[in-house]
Design an enzyme around this catalytic site. Structure first.
Site, PDB file in Angstrom:
ATOM      1  N   GLY A  48       0.828  -1.209   0.000  1.00  0.00           N
ATOM      2  CA  GLY A  48       0.000   0.000   0.000  1.00  0.00           C
ATOM      3  C   GLY A  48       0.861   1.257   0.000  1.00  0.00           C
TER       4      GLY A  48
ATOM      5  N   GLY B 150      -1.084  -9.939  -5.627  1.00  0.00           N
ATOM      6  CA  GLY B 150      -0.297 -10.631  -6.657  1.00  0.00           C
ATOM      7  C   GLY B 150       1.039 -11.139  -6.164  1.00  0.00           C
TER       8      GLY B 150
ATOM      9  N   GLY C 225       6.263  -2.860   3.227  1.00  0.00           N
ATOM     10  CA  GLY C 225       5.865  -3.265   4.574  1.00  0.00           C
ATOM     11  C   GLY C 225       6.343  -4.685   4.838  1.00  0.00           C
ATOM     12  N   ASP C 226       5.911  -5.262   5.953  1.00  0.00           N
ATOM     13  CA  ASP C 226       6.435  -6.588   6.309  1.00  0.00           C
ATOM     14  C   ASP C 226       6.109  -7.661   5.268  1.00  0.00           C
ATOM     15  OD1 ASP C 226       3.770  -6.447   6.965  1.00  0.00           O
ATOM     16  OD2 ASP C 226       3.962  -7.397   8.927  1.00  0.00           O
TER      17      ASP C 226
ATOM     18  N   ASP D 156       0.716   1.638   8.921  1.00  0.00           N
ATOM     19  CA  ASP D 156       0.365   0.821  10.087  1.00  0.00           C
ATOM     20  C   ASP D 156       1.479   0.810  11.144  1.00  0.00           C
ATOM     21  OD1 ASP D 156      -1.755   0.198   8.390  1.00  0.00           O
ATOM     22  OD2 ASP D 156      -0.837  -1.673   7.734  1.00  0.00           O
TER      23      ASP D 156
ATOM     24  N   ARG E   4     -23.121  15.370  20.284  1.00  0.00           N
ATOM     25  CA  ARG E   4     -23.041  14.033  19.696  1.00  0.00           C
ATOM     26  C   ARG E   4     -21.830  13.236  20.173  1.00  0.00           C
ATOM     27  NH1 ARG E   4     -24.693  15.722  13.488  1.00  0.00           N
ATOM     28  NH2 ARG E   4     -26.922  15.381  13.783  1.00  0.00           N
TER      29      ARG E   4
ATOM     30  N   MET F  96      -7.333   3.367  10.007  1.00  0.00           N
ATOM     31  CA  MET F  96      -6.661   2.170   9.488  1.00  0.00           C
ATOM     32  C   MET F  96      -5.596   1.690  10.476  1.00  0.00           C
ATOM     33  SD  MET F  96      -6.175   2.777   5.403  1.00  0.00           S
ATOM     34  CE  MET F  96      -7.475   2.304   4.268  1.00  0.00           C
TER      35      MET F  96
ATOM     36  N   GLU G  55      -9.356  -0.171  12.819  1.00  0.00           N
ATOM     37  CA  GLU G  55     -10.200  -0.956  11.909  1.00  0.00           C
ATOM     38  C   GLU G  55     -10.258  -2.446  12.236  1.00  0.00           C
ATOM     39  OE1 GLU G  55      -8.631  -0.668   7.927  1.00  0.00           O
ATOM     40  OE2 GLU G  55      -6.665  -1.434   8.506  1.00  0.00           O
TER      41      GLU G  55
ATOM     42  N   ARG H 196      -3.549   7.803   3.659  1.00  0.00           N
ATOM     43  CA  ARG H 196      -2.378   7.438   2.843  1.00  0.00           C
ATOM     44  C   ARG H 196      -1.970   8.536   1.877  1.00  0.00           C
ATOM     45  NH1 ARG H 196      -3.605   1.296   1.623  1.00  0.00           N
ATOM     46  NH2 ARG H 196      -3.384   1.941  -0.551  1.00  0.00           N
TER      47      ARG H 196
HETATM   48  O1  F6P Z   1      -1.326  -1.568   5.127  1.00  0.00           O
HETATM   49  C1  F6P Z   1      -1.790  -0.312   4.805  1.00  0.00           C
HETATM   50  C2  F6P Z   1      -3.306  -0.288   4.724  1.00  0.00           C
HETATM   51  O2  F6P Z   1      -3.704   1.025   4.406  1.00  0.00           O
HETATM   52  C3  F6P Z   1      -4.024  -0.807   5.961  1.00  0.00           C
HETATM   53  O3  F6P Z   1      -4.031   0.128   7.011  1.00  0.00           O
HETATM   54  C4  F6P Z   1      -5.370  -1.143   5.394  1.00  0.00           C
HETATM   55  O4  F6P Z   1      -5.998  -2.139   6.159  1.00  0.00           O
HETATM   56  C5  F6P Z   1      -5.047  -1.659   4.005  1.00  0.00           C
HETATM   57  O5  F6P Z   1      -3.751  -1.153   3.677  1.00  0.00           O
HETATM   58  C6  F6P Z   1      -6.005  -1.228   2.930  1.00  0.00           C
HETATM   59  O6  F6P Z   1      -5.647  -1.862   1.753  1.00  0.00           O
HETATM   60  P1  F6P Z   1      -6.211  -1.444   0.326  1.00  0.00           P
HETATM   61  O7  F6P Z   1      -5.445  -0.250  -0.141  1.00  0.00           O
HETATM   62  O8  F6P Z   1      -5.956  -2.635  -0.513  1.00  0.00           O
HETATM   63  O9  F6P Z   1      -7.674  -1.125   0.482  1.00  0.00           O
END
Ligand code: F6P
Length: 358
Positions: free
Chosen positions: A13, A79, A115-116, A141, A176, A183, A236, A285
Site C-alpha cells: 500500500g 499478486g 511493509g512486512d 500501520d 453528539r 486504518m 479498523e 495514505r
Molecule cells: O497496510 C496499509 C493499509 O492502508 C491498511 O491500514 C489497510 O488495512 C489496508 O492497507 C487497505 O488496503 P487497500 O489499499 O488494498 O484497500
C-alpha cells in the site's frame, strides 16, 4: 568502488514519504556516480516484458518529491508472485519470471521499499534469485518489527489528528458522540497516537480487549460530568464484542472496515446519545508528507545506498534510539510490531482518563 546500477521499487500500500525516499536514494547513488533504475509496479513490473523500468536522475526528482504523496513508481499490494492469482481462479508460482525480469535490467542490487509482507516476498525472491537486496520499511500501520518508525506512519497519524480536531467542534455543537474509524491493519498505533493527541475519550485497539458496556459507561460518565460530546477512535481491526472481525470483500480481497458503524449503532442504543461515524480510510495514505516522514524517508533512502556500497545485503534500514541502523531482514519476517498494552503510551492515555473499554 566500480560504478553500480541499482534498482529501486515500492511495494504494498502506498503512503506519504515514498517519493522522498526514492528521491534520496537517487540523489545519493548518483552522487556516487552510480545509475538508479526505478522499477514500476514492483514485482508486477518485473513480470512484464520488457520489464517495466525507468532511469531515475536527480533532476527528475526535485524538491517537490519531498512532500508529494503516492509513489512515482506505482505499487501493488496484491499478486504474490509465489501464489499469483490466475484467470482460471488457480494460483501459480511466477517467481522465476520476476527474477528473470530483474536480471534483464542488468542490476547490481535492489532497494525494496515495503511493509512486512512485501519485504518477506522480496527477500524470498532475493534468496531464490541471488539478488543483493536492501529493505526500507514503509507503512502507515507502523507494524514492521525492529524499527520504531516506518515511512508514512507519522503522516497518517497527522491526518487522523486533523480529523479529530474537525470532529470535535461539530460534536460539541450537536451534543453528539463521534466515532472515528482509522486504518492500521492488525496494529493500533494510529488509533492510539491520534487518540491521545486529538483528545479522544475512548480508544479501542486490537491489542486491548474491550467490553461494550465499559465503553457505554465512559460515554455516560462524560455526559454526566457536564460535557455534551464525546470522541471515540477505533482501529479498523478491532473485533465486535462477540469476537468477530468486521471485514469486506473488495475485488476478491478481504479488508477490514465497518467496526466504527457497528460500535456507533450499539452505543446509540446503549446510551441514547446521538452518534455519528466517520471512516477515514485512504485519506490517511494520500496526504502530503509531514516533516518527520520527509526526514525519515531521506535518511532511509541514503542509508540504503550506503549499505549497498558496504556490500551489506539482506538487511533492512531501521530507526532505533534516535539513530538510523540496519537489521537482518530475516529477523523482521513473520514478526510484527504491535502496541504494547503495558507500554508508556497506553499508560499515558490512562493517566489522561482515556478509556480503552477494558
Ligand atoms: O497496510 C496499509 C493499509 O492502508 C491498511 O491500514 C489497510 O488495512 C489496508 O492497507 C487497505 O488496503 P487497500 O489499499 O488494498 O484497500
Amino acid at each position: 568502488m566500480g560504478k553500480k546500477r541499482i534498482g529501486i521499487l515500492t511495494s504494498g500500500g502506498d503512503c506519504a514519504g515514498l517519493n522522498a525516499c526514492i528521491r534520496a536514494a537517487t540523489h545519493h547513488a548518483c552522487q556516487r556516480g552510480w545509475e538508479m533504475v526505478g522499477i514500476r509496479y514492483a514485482t508486477a513490473g518485473l513480470m512484464r516484458r520488457p520489464a517495466d523500468a525507468v532511469t531515475l536522475t536527480p533532476d527528475l526528482l526535485d524538491s517537490s518529491f519531498l512532500r508529494r504523496a503516492g509513489t512515482v513508481l506505482g505499487s501493488v499490494n496484491t499478486g504474490d508472485p509465489f501464489a499469483f492469482p490466475m484467470p482460471d481462479g488457480g494460483r501459480a508460482d511466477r517467481s522465476a519470471e520476476v527474477i528473470e525480469g530483474y536480471r534483464s535490467l542488468g542490476l547490481d542490487a535492489l532497494i525494496g521499499i515495503g511493509g512486512d509482507g512485501s519485504l518477506a516476498i522480496l527477500r524470498r525472491l532475493a534468496q531464490q534469485g541471488g539478488i543483493d537486496l536492501v529493505g526500507v520499511p514503509k507503512t502507515i500501520d507502523n507494524d514492521v518489527a525492529l524499527t520504531e518508525n516506518a515511512i508514512g506512519y507519522a503522516t497518517a497519524v497527522q491526518v487522523a489528528i486533523e480529523a479529530l480536531d474537525r470532529l470535535q467542534p461539530t460534536a460539541a455543537s450537536h451534543d453528539r458522540v463521534m466515532v472515528l474509524e482509522v486504518m492500521g491493519r492488525d496494529a493500533g498505533h494510529i488509533a492510539l497516537n491520534a487518540g491521545i493527541s486529538g483528545g479522544a475519550d475512548v480508544i479501542l485497539i486490537p491489542e486491548i480487549d474491550y467490553r461494550l458496556e465499559q465503553v457505554a459507561q465512559k460515554v455516560r460518565d462524560v455526559r454526566a460530568g457536564g460535557r455534551n460530546f464525546a470522541l471515540l477512535v477505533v482501529a479498523e481491526s478491532v473485533r465486535t464484542p462477540e469476537g468477530e472481525a468486521v471485514t469486506r470483500s473488495l475485488s476478491g480481497q478481504t479488508r477490514y472496515g465497518g467496526i466504527g458503524q457497528y460500535l456507533g449503532d450499539r452505543l446509540a442504543e446503549l446510551t441514547g446519545a446521538e452518534t455519528r461515524v466517520t471512516v477515514l480510510g485512504h485519506v490517511q495514505r494520500g496526504a502530503e508528507a509531514v516533516p518527520q516522514d520527509r526526514l525519515l524517508a531521506s535518511v532511509y533512502g541514503a542509508k540504503a545506498v550506503d549499505l549497498i556500497a558496504e556490500g551489506r545485503f539482506d538487511r533492512m534500514v531501521a530507526w532505533q534510539n534516535r539513530q538510523v541502523v540496519d537489521v537482518p531482514l530475516a529477523e523482521i519476517v513473520d514478526r510484527s510490531h504491535r502496541v504494547d498494552p503495558a507500554g508508556p503510551l497506553v499508560r499515558t492515555a490512562r493517566q489522561l482518563g482515556i478509556s480503552f473499554g477494558d
